[in-house]
Write a protein that holds these residues in place. Structure first.
Motif, PDB file in Angstrom:
ATOM      1  N   LEU A 274      -0.735 -11.959  12.946  1.00 18.80           N
ATOM      2  CA  LEU A 274      -0.040 -10.781  12.416  1.00 18.80           C
ATOM      3  C   LEU A 274      -1.044  -9.659  12.209  1.00 18.80           C
ATOM      4  N   PRO A 275      -0.586  -8.439  12.291  1.00 17.41           N
ATOM      5  CA  PRO A 275      -1.511  -7.319  12.065  1.00 17.41           C
ATOM      6  C   PRO A 275      -2.010  -7.291  10.635  1.00 17.41           C
ATOM      7  N   GLN A 276      -3.220  -6.812  10.475  1.00 20.02           N
ATOM      8  CA  GLN A 276      -3.792  -6.682   9.145  1.00 20.02           C
ATOM      9  C   GLN A 276      -3.074  -5.574   8.370  1.00 20.02           C
ATOM     10  N   LEU A 277      -2.920  -5.799   7.062  1.00 22.24           N
ATOM     11  CA  LEU A 277      -2.276  -4.811   6.202  1.00 22.24           C
ATOM     12  C   LEU A 277      -3.311  -4.143   5.318  1.00 22.24           C
ATOM     13  N   ARG A 278      -3.152  -2.839   5.165  1.00 23.14           N
ATOM     14  CA  ARG A 278      -3.939  -2.100   4.175  1.00 23.14           C
ATOM     15  C   ARG A 278      -3.042  -1.954   2.939  1.00 23.14           C
ATOM     16  N   VAL A 279      -3.431  -2.639   1.878  1.00 16.97           N
ATOM     17  CA  VAL A 279      -2.559  -2.735   0.705  1.00 16.97           C
ATOM     18  C   VAL A 279      -3.132  -1.901  -0.429  1.00 16.97           C
ATOM     19  N   ASP A 280      -2.320  -0.999  -0.927  1.00 19.64           N
ATOM     20  CA  ASP A 280      -2.664  -0.221  -2.117  1.00 19.64           C
ATOM     21  C   ASP A 280      -2.355  -1.101  -3.328  1.00 19.64           C
ATOM     22  N   PHE A 281      -3.375  -1.522  -4.034  1.00 23.14           N
ATOM     23  CA  PHE A 281      -3.248  -2.529  -5.087  1.00 23.14           C
ATOM     24  C   PHE A 281      -3.347  -1.859  -6.454  1.00 23.14           C
ATOM     25  N   ALA A 282      -2.289  -1.895  -7.229  1.00 20.26           N
ATOM     26  CA  ALA A 282      -2.275  -1.289  -8.560  1.00 20.26           C
ATOM     27  C   ALA A 282      -1.716  -2.298  -9.554  1.00 20.26           C
ATOM     28  N   VAL A 283      -2.511  -3.307  -9.856  1.00 23.55           N
ATOM     29  CA  VAL A 283      -2.070  -4.370 -10.757  1.00 23.55           C
ATOM     30  C   VAL A 283      -3.096  -4.511 -11.876  1.00 23.55           C
ATOM     31  N   PRO A 284      -2.771  -4.112 -13.081  1.00 23.83           N
ATOM     32  CA  PRO A 284      -3.712  -4.258 -14.191  1.00 23.83           C
ATOM     33  C   PRO A 284      -3.847  -5.720 -14.606  1.00 23.83           C
ATOM     34  N   PRO A 285      -4.906  -6.055 -15.320  1.00 20.67           N
ATOM     35  CA  PRO A 285      -5.064  -7.435 -15.795  1.00 20.67           C
ATOM     36  C   PRO A 285      -3.844  -7.866 -16.604  1.00 20.67           C
ATOM     37  N   CYS A 286      -3.400  -9.085 -16.330  1.00 16.86           N
ATOM     38  CA  CYS A 286      -2.180  -9.581 -16.987  1.00 16.86           C
ATOM     39  C   CYS A 286      -2.213 -11.100 -16.954  1.00 16.86           C
TER      40      CYS A 286
END
Length: 385
Positions: A274-286
């Motif tokens: 599968l093609p590689q994804l560029r993921v915008d990651f906005a997940v604070p510690p939880c």
């Protein structure tokens, strides 16, 4: 209940009947002993033996208090019931010496000894099993006849009271046993249903994990997505084997885990073919319970795999936030989108690997997409804190 009630295990309905029986016995013995004792003391001067009447009246009140205390603290044991029958029989044998002659000549039930004898006949039916109750009633009646010779109505009344009380107690206990059998059957059915539900839930979870790992890899190979030796495929196959081993051995499902760490691992998971994804990651510690973290991370990984496979875009985003009701995670893209309603029910990717997995963990999921408008996969879990 101990003693005459037996020492075998009883159900809640039978236990409830026995508790109320003990309370009834205490109330009956206390009231009849107090009433009889007061009557004996007040009429002692008219009795053939006043001193004996006073002693018996006072002793009756003492016995009523002792009997009630013993029944309340230890239950209606055999010894207590036998003792009550013995006290009543002694009073019946002394009947002529304890009450005036006018009382003896009156109709049944007018003297204080009659009150005590009548209550004893009731008590022995409630506090004992058959045939002991019937035998004890016969002893009380025989003592009454010997203590007050001549034709009287009281013995016949005592026999009738004993029969009616025995029938009533037998009916109560039979219905209590039937109720306990019904409750036991319901509990057994509920346990079977819970076991079957747990088995089905475990099967669905195993199917989801196989779908997300082994079957996905085999699909890529079968579709020709990988045409030659691939280090990525080797690493992915090793990870899939680890999943299969975990299905056989089980894994920890207690404690808490970091949701942000698990989601980062889902973003970085291998997707051979599968093609590689560029993921915008906005997940604070939880930090959440481990089961919730696993469900959210695996659902997010499946959503990212679907983006790479179907969305026709190389970018995606994943973000999470805490709310008053729990935690929400959204995975989205600006790809080609699709008609959610047109997805066949047998397709497991959305139905089981996302919606089903989140529901099994106590959360939920929704998919919002339309052709040409991208896709939003929203996951939520109600943090019990």
């Amino acid at each position: 209940m101990p003693g005459v009630q037996g020492t075998g295990q009883v159900g809640p309905a039978q236990a409830g009947v026995e508790r109320r029986t003990a309370h009834f016995m205490v109330a009956l013995r206390l009231s009849s002993s107090f009433a009889g004792g007061v009557a004996a003391l007040l009429g002692a001067t008219l009795a053939q033996r006043p001193g004996l009447a006073v002693a018996c009246g006072a002793g009756l009140m003492v016995w009523g208090g002792a009997f009630s205390l013993l029944v309340l603290t230890r239950g209606p044991r055999t010894g207590f019931v036998v003792g009550d029958v013995a006290v009543t029989a002694v009073l019946c044998l002394l009947h002529r010496q304890l009450v005036p002659d006018e009382v003896l000549g009156a109709s049944a039930g007018t003297g204080w000894v009659d009150i005590v004898a009548s209550s004893a006949v009731f008590l022995v039916q409630f506090g004992a099993r058959q045939p002991f109750g019937t035998v004890a009633t016969g002893c009380v009646v025989a003592a009454y006849v010997l203590g007050a010779p001549g034709w009287r109505e009281a013995p016949a009344v005592l026999v009738l009271q004993g029969l009616l009380a025995a029938a009533l107690v037998g009916l109560l206990r039979r219905e209590a046993r039937a109720a306990d059998r019904g409750l036991a059957a319901q509990a057994e059915a509920a346990a079977r249903a819970a076991a079957q539900s747990a088995t089905r839930a475990d099967e669905r979870d195993q199917q989801r994990r196989l779908h997300d790992t082994v079957l996905a890899t085999l699909t890529m190979v079968g579709a020709g997505g990988i045409t030659g030796p691939s280090p990525v495929l080797a690493r992915r196959a090793a990870a899939d084997l680890a999943v299969i081993e975990s299905l056989a051995t089980g894994g920890p499902d207690s404690g808490r885990a970091r949701l942000d760490v698990a989601l980062r691992a889902a973003v970085q998971a291998l997707r051979p073919g599968l093609p590689q994804l560029r993921v915008d990651f906005a997940v604070p510690p939880c930090e959440l319970p481990r089961r919730a973290v696993a469900a959210i991370a695996q659902s997010a990984q499946e959503a990212l795999t679907n983006i790479a496979r179907h969305a026709g875009t190389a970018s995606a985003r994943i973000e999470s936030r805490r709310t008053e009701s729990g935690v929400r995670v959204e995975i989205g893209d600006e790809g080609r989108g699709f008609d959610v309603a047109a997805v066949p029910a047998q397709r497991r990717g959305l139905n089981e690997s996302v919606r089903g997995r989140m529901a099994a963990a106590g959360g939920g999921a929704e998919i919002d997409s339309r052709p040409g408008g991208g896709t939003r996969v929203r996951l939520w879990w109600p943090d019990g804190r």
